[in-house]
Scaffold this motif. Structure first.
Motif, PDB file in Angstrom:
ATOM      1  N   GLU A   1      35.999  61.776 143.276  1.00 14.23           N
ATOM      2  CA  GLU A   1      35.731  61.496 144.690  1.00 14.23           C
ATOM      3  C   GLU A   1      34.577  60.505 144.838  1.00 14.23           C
ATOM      4  OE1 GLU A   1      37.434  62.330 147.443  1.00 14.23           O
ATOM      5  OE2 GLU A   1      38.871  62.952 145.895  1.00 14.23           O
ATOM      6  N   ASP A   2      33.548  60.628 144.007  1.00 18.04           N
ATOM      7  CA  ASP A   2      32.444  59.661 144.056  1.00 18.04           C
ATOM      8  C   ASP A   2      32.945  58.265 143.704  1.00 18.04           C
ATOM      9  OD1 ASP A   2      30.376  61.328 144.876  1.00 18.04           O
ATOM     10  OD2 ASP A   2      29.937  61.991 142.829  1.00 18.04           O
ATOM     11  N   HIS A   3      33.822  58.189 142.715  1.00  8.37           N
ATOM     12  CA  HIS A   3      34.384  56.896 142.322  1.00  8.37           C
ATOM     13  C   HIS A   3      35.214  56.303 143.466  1.00  8.37           C
ATOM     14  CE1 HIS A   3      35.772  53.991 139.250  1.00  8.37           C
ATOM     15  NE2 HIS A   3      36.900  53.983 139.960  1.00  8.37           N
ATOM     16  N   ARG A   4      36.032  57.136 144.077  1.00  9.34           N
ATOM     17  CA  ARG A   4      36.854  56.655 145.199  1.00  9.34           C
ATOM     18  C   ARG A   4      35.984  56.246 146.378  1.00  9.34           C
ATOM     19  NH1 ARG A   4      41.295  61.164 146.210  1.00  9.34           N
ATOM     20  NH2 ARG A   4      41.791  59.737 147.909  1.00  9.34           N
ATOM     21  N   GLY A   5      34.892  56.972 146.601  1.00 11.80           N
ATOM     22  CA  GLY A   5      33.990  56.598 147.686  1.00 11.80           C
ATOM     23  C   GLY A   5      33.375  55.238 147.468  1.00 11.80           C
ATOM     24  N   ARG A   6      33.007  54.935 146.209  1.00  8.92           N
ATOM     25  CA  ARG A   6      32.465  53.612 145.923  1.00  8.92           C
ATOM     26  C   ARG A   6      33.527  52.533 146.103  1.00  8.92           C
ATOM     27  NH1 ARG A   6      28.267  52.063 142.679  1.00  8.92           N
ATOM     28  NH2 ARG A   6      27.308  53.960 143.520  1.00  8.92           N
TER      29      ARG A   6
ATOM     30  N   VAL B   1      42.329  58.555 140.742  1.00  9.52           N
ATOM     31  CA  VAL B   1      41.721  57.226 140.739  1.00  9.52           C
ATOM     32  C   VAL B   1      42.555  56.175 140.026  1.00  9.52           C
ATOM     33  CG1 VAL B   1      39.398  58.176 140.877  1.00  9.52           C
ATOM     34  CG2 VAL B   1      40.409  57.739 138.640  1.00  9.52           C
ATOM     35  N   GLY B   2      43.635  56.573 139.366  1.00  5.34           N
ATOM     36  CA  GLY B   2      44.492  55.592 138.704  1.00  5.34           C
ATOM     37  C   GLY B   2      44.179  55.455 137.229  1.00  5.34           C
ATOM     38  N   LEU B   3      45.142  54.956 136.488  1.00 11.14           N
ATOM     39  CA  LEU B   3      45.024  54.868 135.035  1.00 11.14           C
ATOM     40  C   LEU B   3      43.992  53.844 134.588  1.00 11.14           C
ATOM     41  CD1 LEU B   3      48.789  55.125 133.993  1.00 11.14           C
ATOM     42  CD2 LEU B   3      47.005  56.871 133.767  1.00 11.14           C
ATOM     43  N   GLY B   4      43.822  52.752 135.371  1.00 11.39           N
ATOM     44  CA  GLY B   4      42.862  51.727 134.972  1.00 11.39           C
ATOM     45  C   GLY B   4      41.443  52.279 134.888  1.00 11.39           C
ATOM     46  N   ALA B   5      41.052  53.028 135.895  1.00  2.16           N
ATOM     47  CA  ALA B   5      39.714  53.623 135.889  1.00  2.16           C
ATOM     48  C   ALA B   5      39.596  54.668 134.793  1.00  2.16           C
ATOM     49  CB  ALA B   5      39.412  54.241 137.256  1.00  2.16           C
ATOM     50  N   VAL B   6      40.671  55.418 134.554  1.00  7.32           N
ATOM     51  CA  VAL B   6      40.637  56.439 133.504  1.00  7.32           C
ATOM     52  C   VAL B   6      40.404  55.797 132.148  1.00  7.32           C
ATOM     53  CG1 VAL B   6      42.010  58.145 132.267  1.00  7.32           C
ATOM     54  CG2 VAL B   6      42.038  58.084 134.771  1.00  7.32           C
ATOM     55  N   ASP B   7      41.109  54.710 131.866  1.00  8.76           N
ATOM     56  CA  ASP B   7      40.928  54.024 130.586  1.00  8.76           C
ATOM     57  C   ASP B   7      39.474  53.596 130.386  1.00  8.76           C
ATOM     58  OD1 ASP B   7      43.573  54.338 130.000  1.00  8.76           O
ATOM     59  OD2 ASP B   7      44.173  52.335 130.681  1.00  8.76           O
TER      60      ASP B   7
ATOM     61  N   VAL C   1      27.885  58.455 140.008  1.00  8.78           N
ATOM     62  CA  VAL C   1      27.513  59.863 140.150  1.00  8.78           C
ATOM     63  C   VAL C   1      26.814  59.988 141.494  1.00  8.78           C
ATOM     64  CG1 VAL C   1      26.258  61.809 139.165  1.00  8.78           C
ATOM     65  CG2 VAL C   1      27.215  60.049 137.661  1.00  8.78           C
ATOM     66  N   GLY C   2      27.500  60.617 142.456  1.00  6.62           N
ATOM     67  CA  GLY C   2      26.974  60.623 143.812  1.00  6.62           C
ATOM     68  C   GLY C   2      26.908  61.997 144.435  1.00  6.62           C
ATOM     69  N   GLU C   3      27.010  61.993 145.766  1.00  9.44           N
ATOM     70  CA  GLU C   3      26.814  63.211 146.547  1.00  9.44           C
ATOM     71  C   GLU C   3      27.875  64.268 146.247  1.00  9.44           C
ATOM     72  OE1 GLU C   3      25.331  65.997 149.032  1.00  9.44           O
ATOM     73  OE2 GLU C   3      24.375  64.150 148.316  1.00  9.44           O
ATOM     74  N   GLN C   4      29.122  63.856 146.030  1.00  6.37           N
ATOM     75  CA  GLN C   4      30.173  64.830 145.741  1.00  6.37           C
ATOM     76  C   GLN C   4      29.876  65.605 144.458  1.00  6.37           C
ATOM     77  OE1 GLN C   4      32.697  65.629 147.766  1.00  6.37           O
ATOM     78  NE2 GLN C   4      31.851  64.178 149.241  1.00  6.37           N
ATOM     79  N   PHE C   5      29.377  64.894 143.460  1.00 11.80           N
ATOM     80  CA  PHE C   5      29.028  65.566 142.208  1.00 11.80           C
ATOM     81  C   PHE C   5      27.858  66.527 142.427  1.00 11.80           C
ATOM     82  CE2 PHE C   5      26.772  65.855 138.144  1.00 11.80           C
ATOM     83  CZ  PHE C   5      27.798  66.262 137.311  1.00 11.80           C
ATOM     84  N   ASP C   6      26.861  66.099 143.194  1.00 12.14           N
ATOM     85  CA  ASP C   6      25.722  66.986 143.490  1.00 12.14           C
ATOM     86  C   ASP C   6      26.207  68.278 144.156  1.00 12.14           C
ATOM     87  OD1 ASP C   6      24.087  65.084 142.465  1.00 12.14           O
ATOM     88  OD2 ASP C   6      23.297  64.379 144.373  1.00 12.14           O
TER      89      ASP C   6
ATOM     90  N   PRO D   1      36.939  71.481 135.983  1.00  8.86           N
ATOM     91  CA  PRO D   1      37.808  70.762 136.929  1.00  8.86           C
ATOM     92  C   PRO D   1      37.101  70.398 138.235  1.00  8.86           C
ATOM     93  CG  PRO D   1      38.937  72.678 136.016  1.00  8.86           C
ATOM     94  CD  PRO D   1      37.510  72.788 135.597  1.00  8.86           C
ATOM     95  N   LEU D   2      36.219  71.272 138.719  1.00  8.78           N
ATOM     96  CA  LEU D   2      35.527  70.984 139.976  1.00  8.78           C
ATOM     97  C   LEU D   2      34.593  69.791 139.816  1.00  8.78           C
ATOM     98  CD1 LEU D   2      34.933  71.842 142.907  1.00  8.78           C
ATOM     99  CD2 LEU D   2      33.115  73.307 141.996  1.00  8.78           C
ATOM    100  N   LEU D   3      33.857  69.753 138.705  1.00  8.33           N
ATOM    101  CA  LEU D   3      32.946  68.627 138.465  1.00  8.33           C
ATOM    102  C   LEU D   3      33.728  67.335 138.246  1.00  8.33           C
ATOM    103  CD1 LEU D   3      30.308  70.298 136.089  1.00  8.33           C
ATOM    104  CD2 LEU D   3      30.139  69.900 138.551  1.00  8.33           C
ATOM    105  N   ALA D   4      34.829  67.418 137.511  1.00  9.92           N
ATOM    106  CA  ALA D   4      35.630  66.220 137.270  1.00  9.92           C
ATOM    107  C   ALA D   4      36.215  65.691 138.570  1.00  9.92           C
ATOM    108  CB  ALA D   4      36.749  66.532 136.273  1.00  9.92           C
TER     109      ALA D   4
END
Length: 924
Positions: free
Chosen positions: A237-242, A209-215, A255-260, A229-232
C-alpha cells in the motif's frame, strides 16, 4: 480472495467439516504469531462451509470486552439461526449466567454447570438440522465465562455433527483453558500458521503492485516484512501510494504510514507483554538491560523477543527497520514513553555508558533530580560539538540549562549554548543575550564567559552594552584569575583590529604580565593570532608573528574554541600579502566547517576566502565565495560583520563590469554601527571603487577620503589593508586634479613598507599615470614586478594594459602589441569584462594583431636556470636588454646569451613568443 500458502490448512479444515457431516465432531485449534492470516483463514472456512451446506456461526473475542462475561458466547447465539422459542430460552440462560458470574466473581466455579450445559445444548442442537461449523477468532481475548462454556463445548462436540475451530495468537496458550483441557482431547487437531515464504510474499505483492515492482523489491520486502502478510500488504500500500503521487515509479523501497500502522496493529493483537518488551527495546536499542528496565524476568523477556521475531518485527535480535522502532515509539503513550526513557537514562548512567548515550535518553525522559544529570549533559555537549554534531550539542545544553538550579552554573551553560548556536547562525543566540546580561549584573556571569557576552553584543552592534560589560570586567581585573586577564588582553588586541573606537582608555592587562603567568594552549593561540592581526593592521606585518600564525594554522582544528584563532590568523596572512599561503588553508578549514555542520563558520570562512580572492585578482572566485557567505546564513545574521562579504561581492562585480548586480547589493540596508568597525572600512572602499568605475567621481572621492579619515583616526592607516590614498588619487586624476592626485599617490607609496608588494605595485601604476610619457614604461614595469610578486592577476592586468598604452604612445607598436596580448589574456582569466573590451578594441585596431603566446609545458620552464628565468621574466615584461643588464648587474652580452639559450630551450623564435610572466614567477 485466494489464500496464499494457507491451502494445506484450509483443506485440513474442510476435511473436518466433511467428517462432521458423518457425525465425526472435531475441534481445531489454529495458532501462530499475530497478523499471520488466522482471521482470513476462518473467514474462508465460513464461506466454504456455506458452499457445502453446513451452517457457520462465528464470534470474535476482543481484549476490550474481556470484562463482559459471556460476551463471546452471546455472539455465537446471536449468529445462530434460532427459532423464537430457542432464542428466548437462550437469552434467559445468558442473563442467568451473567448474573451468576457476577455473584461468583473470583471463584473457581464461575458458572453453574446447568447453565453451561443448557447454553451449549442450544448451540449443538443446531447440528441436528445440518452440519455445524462454530468459529471463534482471537479466543485468547475471550472472557472467562465464555472460555468455560467453550471448553465444555469442545468436550461435547465429539458426538455431534459439528466442527469447532478456535484461532488464537501464540503467547496466550499458556494462560487459557486451551493449554490444558482442549489440547488433551483426542479429537482436537492443532494447526499453526507460519510466516509466508519469499515466494508467498512475492505472490501477495504481485496481486497488488505488479510483477515489475516485485522483481525489483522482493528481497527488501521479504526481509522487512519477515513473511508477515499484514506487514507485506502494508508495504504494498505504501508503494501504491507513492505511485499515485510521484511522476515515476519509486526507485527505492517505500516505507510509509501504512507500514507504521501495520506494526502498531501487530503489537495491538499480540500479548500486552510483547508490546511492553517492544517498547523497552525501542528505547534501549539493544536486548541488554531490558530486564532491569521493564522489571521482568529474563525468561519472559526472551520469550517476548522470540514472539516479536515470529511476528516479523525483529531480525537478528534488532528491529528490521528504523520504521519499526519509530512505529513502536509512536504507539507508546507519552507518559509511559517518558518514564521508560527515564529508566533507560538511569540504567545507562549506572552501567557507565558514554555521556552522549545517556544524554540522548535524558532528552526524552521525565525530569530526573540527580546530581549527575547536568554534568553528564555538559560533557555530552562538549563531545558532540567537538565531533561536529552541533544541533545535538545544543539540545543537550538547553536541557542542562533547564535542569540546573545553580545560577552561576546556569550562566556558564548559557554561555556554552551561545557559542554552540553561533556555529549555526549568529542570530540564533540573540535572544539569550539579555539573560546573560542580567546574569552579569547579578554576579552570576564572570571571567571569560562575560567576554563571550561582550563579543556577541559587539557582533550585533550593541556597542554601549558591550562597553559596560568590558568596563565591569576591567574594574574587577585585579581580582580576576590569570586566564581571565589573558582573555582581556586578547579582547583588547581584537578590539584594536576590529572595533577601534571601542578600545577603552582604561587599564587593560599588560602582555608582559600575562605572559609571566601560565595560560592554556587555547588562550595562548588566541593571544598570538590576535596580536598578529593587530600588528598587521596597525603597523604592518612582523615576520615573527606571521611565522607563529602559520604554525598555529597548521596545527589547529575547528573545535569549539578555535574559530577566532583561525579567522584572525587567516586575516593576518591575507592583509600581510601572503594570500598564496592563506587560500589553501582557508579552503581546508572551510571543508572542515562543512563536515562539522557549522554554517556560521562556513560563512565566515567564505567571507575571508572572498577577500583573499579579491587580493589575488580571481574575480569569479571572489564572487562565488562572497555569495556563499551571504547565502549560508541570512544577511540579518551577519550583524556589523556584513561589510566584509558585501565589500568582496561589490569589488568583484564592479571589476567584472556587472554594475546592475552591484546596485542590488548596495541597495541592501547595513547596520549604522558597521561604520564603527573594520568591516565598515572595507564596505566604504568597495563602494568607492564602484563609484569610480561608474564615473561618479565626487562620490568615489568622498568614500575614499571618509575611509581614510577613519583609518587615520583609528591608527589603522595601512595601505596593505586598504589602499585608500591610491584609489582617491586615481579618482582625482580622472577629474583632472593632478596635483592632489600625485600628493595622495606619493603619500600612499611612502606608507608602503618593503613587503607591501601589492600596494606598491598599485601605487607605481598610478604614479606612472601622472608621469611624463618617457618615464611611464619604467614605472609600469616596476609595477608589474611587484604585482607579479603579490600574485594579484587583476591589478597585474591593469598594469600591463597601461604599459601597452605607454609603449603605444611612444610609438613602440611591437612592444605595445606584445604587452597588450598578455594584458588581454590576464583580463580574460579574471573575467574583467570592461578591460577585455578595451584591450580587444586596441588589438583589433591593428592590421595584424599579435598572437598570444600559449602557456608552455612546465617541464620546459623547469629546464631554465634561475638566471635565465630572471632575464626571461624581465624581457617578457617589456624591459630592453640594457635595462635588464642594469637591473640584474650583468653585462648586455650576458643578457643576450641568456635569452638565446632561453629561446632554444623553450622552442621559440624571440621575446614576442615568451610566455606570460606568471609562468616564470610561479616556478619553484
Amino acid at each position: 480472495m485466494a489464500l496464499i500458502e494457507r491451502q494445506e490448512e484450509l483443506s485440513c479444515l474442510e476435511r473436518l467439516i466433511a467428517g462432521a457431516a458423518l457425525g465425526e465432531g472435531k475441534i481445531a485449534l489454529v495458532s501462530g504469531p499475530s497478523a499471520m492470516g488466522k482471521s482470513a483463514l476462518l473467514d474462508a472456512l465460513a464461506e466454504r462451509a456455506i458452499d457445502v451446506g453446513a451452517l457457520a456461526i462465528t464470534a470474535t473475542a476482543s481484549r476490550m470486552e474481556q470484562g463482559l462475561q459471556l460476551g463471546v458466547l452471546r455472539q455465537l447465539i446471536q449468529d445462530a439461526p434460532l427459532v423464537p422459542a430457542e432464542r428466548e430460552r437462550a437469552e434467559r440462560l445468558l442473563e442467568e449466567g451473567r448474573r451468576s458470574a457476577g455473584e461468583r466473581a473470583g471463584s473457581e466455579l464461575l458458572l453453574e454447570e446447568q447453565v453451561v450445559h443448557a447454553l451449549i445444548t442450544v448451540l449443538l442442537e443446531q447440528s441436528e438440522r445440518y452440519p455445524l461449523v462454530i468459529l471463534v477468532d482471537d479466543v485468547h481475548h475471550a472472557d472467562r465465562a465464555s472460555l468455560i462454556c467453550l471448553a465444555y463445548m469442545a468436550r461435547r462436540v465429539r458426538g455431534a455433527k459439528a466442527v469447532t475451530v478456535f484461532a488464537h495468537n501464540d503467547g496466550y496458550a499458556h494462560d487459557d483453558l486451551f493449554g490444558t483441557d482442549v489440547l488433551r482431547l483426542p479429537h482436537c487437531r492443532r494447526l499453526r500458521l507460519a510466516p509466508l515464504s519469499r515466494r508467498g510474499v512475492a505472490a501477495l505483492m504481485a496481486g497488488r503492485v505488479g510483477l515489475g515492482a516485485v522483481d525489483r523489491f522482493i528481497d527488501e520486502w521479504y526481509k522487512l516484512s519477515g513473511g508477515n502478510p499484514l506487514l507485506a500488504a502494508a508495504l504494498a500500500e505504501d508503494h501504491r501510494g507513492r505511485l499515485r503521487t510521484a511522476d515515476a515509479p519509486p526507485s527505492e523501497l517505500v516505507v510509509g504510514e501504512q507500514f507504521d500502522q501495520a506494526v502498531r496493529e501487530c503489537l495491538r493483537r499480540a500479548h500486552p507483554r510483547t508490546a511492553q518488551v517492544a517498547q523497552g527495546l525501542a528505547i534501549l536499542g539493544t536486548r541488554e538491560g531490558l530486564e532491569e528496565l521493564l522489571g521482568l524476568p529474563g525468561f519472559d523477556v526472551g520469550r517476548e523477543l522470540d514472539a516479536m521475531a515470529a511476528i516479523g518485527l525483529l531480525g537478528s535480535g534488532t528491529f528490521r527497520h528504523e520504521a519499526v522502532r519509530s512505529a513502536v515509539l509512536a504507539g507508546t503513550e507519552l507518559g509511559r514513553r517518558r518514564e521508560l526513557y527515564r529508566g533507560a537514562a538511569e540504567l545507562a548512567y549506572t552501567r557507565g555508558l558514554p555521556p552522549c548515550v545517556v544524554a540522548d535518553l535524558l532528552l526524552h525522559a521525565t525530569g530526573i533530580d540527580a546530581s549527575w544529570v547536568v554534568p553528564t549533559l555538559e560533557e555530552a555537549a562538549m563531545i558532540a560539538l567537538r565531533e561536529g554534531r552541533v544541533e545535538e550539542g545544543i539540545s543537550y545544553l538547553k536541557l542542562a540549562w533547564r535542569q540546573c538550579a545553580d545560577e552561576s552554573r546556569r550562566a556558564e551553560i548559557m554561555t556554552m549554548l551561545v557559542r554552540a548556536q553561533w556555529r549555526l547562525n549568529p542570530a540564533a543566540p540573540a535572544g539569550h543575550l539579555d539573560l546573560l546580561a542580567e546574569a552579569m549584573t547579578n554576579g552570576s556571569l564572570r571571567g571569560s564567559d562575560a567576554i563571550v557576552l561582550a563579543r556577541a553584543l559587539l557582533w550585533h552592534g550593541r556597542f554601549d552594552e558591550a562597553r559596560e560589560v568590558l568596563d565591569r570586567l576591567i574594574s574587577e581585573m585585579d581580582a580576576a584569575d590569570h586566564e581571565t586577564r589573558a582573555e582581556l588582553l586578547v579582547t583588547q588586541l581584537w578590539l584594536r583590529a576590529t572595533h577601534p573606537p571601542l578600545v577603552a582608555r582604561t587599564r587593560y592587562p599588560r602582555k608582559a604580565d600575562v605572559l609571566a603567568g601560565m595560560v592554556s594552549g587555547a588562550v595562548s593561540r588566541r593571544m598570538e593570532s590576535t596580536l598578529a592581526l593587530a600588528e598587521v593592521v596597525t603597523r604592518g606585518p612582523r615576520e615573527s608573528s606571521l611565522s607563529t600564525v602559520e604554525r598555529i594554522l597548521e596545527s589547529t582544528h575547528l573545535d569549539e574554541m578555535s574559530m577566532d584563532v583561525v579567522e584572525n590568523s587567516l586575516l593576518a596572512l591575507t592583509y600581510a600579502g601572503r594570500c598564496g599561503l592563506a587560500a589553501p588553508l582557508c579552503d581546508q578549514f572551510s571543508a572542515e566547517a562543512s563536515a562539522r555542520q557549522a554554517p556560521s563558520r562556513q560563512a565566515r570562512l567564505a567571507a575571508i576566502r572572498a577577500e583573499i580572492a579579491i587580493r589575488q585578482g580571481d574575480l569569479p572566485a571572489a564572487e562565488r565565495h562572497a555569495r556563499t557567505a551571504l547565502e549560508t546564513i541570512p544577511m540579518s545574521s551577519w550583524g556589523v560583520a556584513i561589510g566584509g562579504p558585501l565589500a568582496s561581492m561589490i569589488n568583484a562585480l564592479t571589476a567584472m563590469g556587472r554594475h546592475d548586480a552591484v546596485r542590488e547589493y548596495l541597495d541592501r540596508p547595513v547596520p549604522k554601527a558597521m561604520f564603527q568597525t573594520r568591516y565598515g572600512l572595507h564596505y566604504l572602499h568597495a563602494r568607492g571603487r564602484h563609484n569610480l568605475a561608474a564615473e561618479s567621481f565626487t562620490l568615489a572621492i568622498h568614500d575614499f577620503l571618509r575611509c581614510g579619515d577613519l583609518m587615520t583616526t583609528w591608527g589603522l592607516d595601512n595601505p596593505s589593508m586598504i589602499p585608500w590614498r591610491a584609489d582617491a588619487g586615481e579618482a582625482c586624476l580622472r577629474v583632472g586634479q593632478a596635483e592632489e592626485a600625485m600628493d595622495l599617490i606619493e603619500a600612499h607609496l611612502a606608507a608602503c613598507d618593503h613587503a607591501a608588494h601589492r600596494a606598491r605595485g598599485i601605487g607605481l601604476r598610478l604614479r606612472a599615470a601622472g608621469a611624463e610619457p618617457q618615464r611611464r614604461p619604467a614605472l609600469l614595469r616596476q609595477a608589474t614586478e611587484y604585482l607579479q610578486l603579490a600574485g594579484d592577476k587583476y591589478e597585474l592586468a591593469r598594469a600591463l594594459s597601461d604599459l601597452a598604452e605607454a609603449y603605444d604612445a611612444l610609438g613602440d607598436g611591437r612592444r605595445s602589441r606584445t604587452i597588450a596580448g598578455r594584458a588581454l589574456a590576464a583580463a580574460e582569466e579574471c573575467q574583467a569584462t570592461p578591460m577585455i573590451s578595451a584591450l580587444s578594441r586596441a588589438t583589433e585596431a591593428d592590421d595584424v594583431p599579435a598572437p598570444l603566446p600559449a602557456p608552455l609545458p612546465g617541464a620546459l620552464i623547469d629546464a631554465l636556470s634561475e638566471a635565465e628565468r630572471r632575464v626571461a621574466a624581465l624581457a617578457a615584461a617589456g624591459y630592453a636588454n640594457h635595462e635588464i643588464a642594469d637591473k640584474l648587474y650583468i653585462t648586455v652580452s650576458t643578457v643576450e646569451q641568456h635569452l638565446t639559450r632561453t629561446y632554444r630551450k623553450l622552442h621559440i623564435t624571440g621575446r614576442a613568443d615568451l610566455p606570460l610572466i606568471q609562468e616564470f614567477g610561479n616556478r619553484p
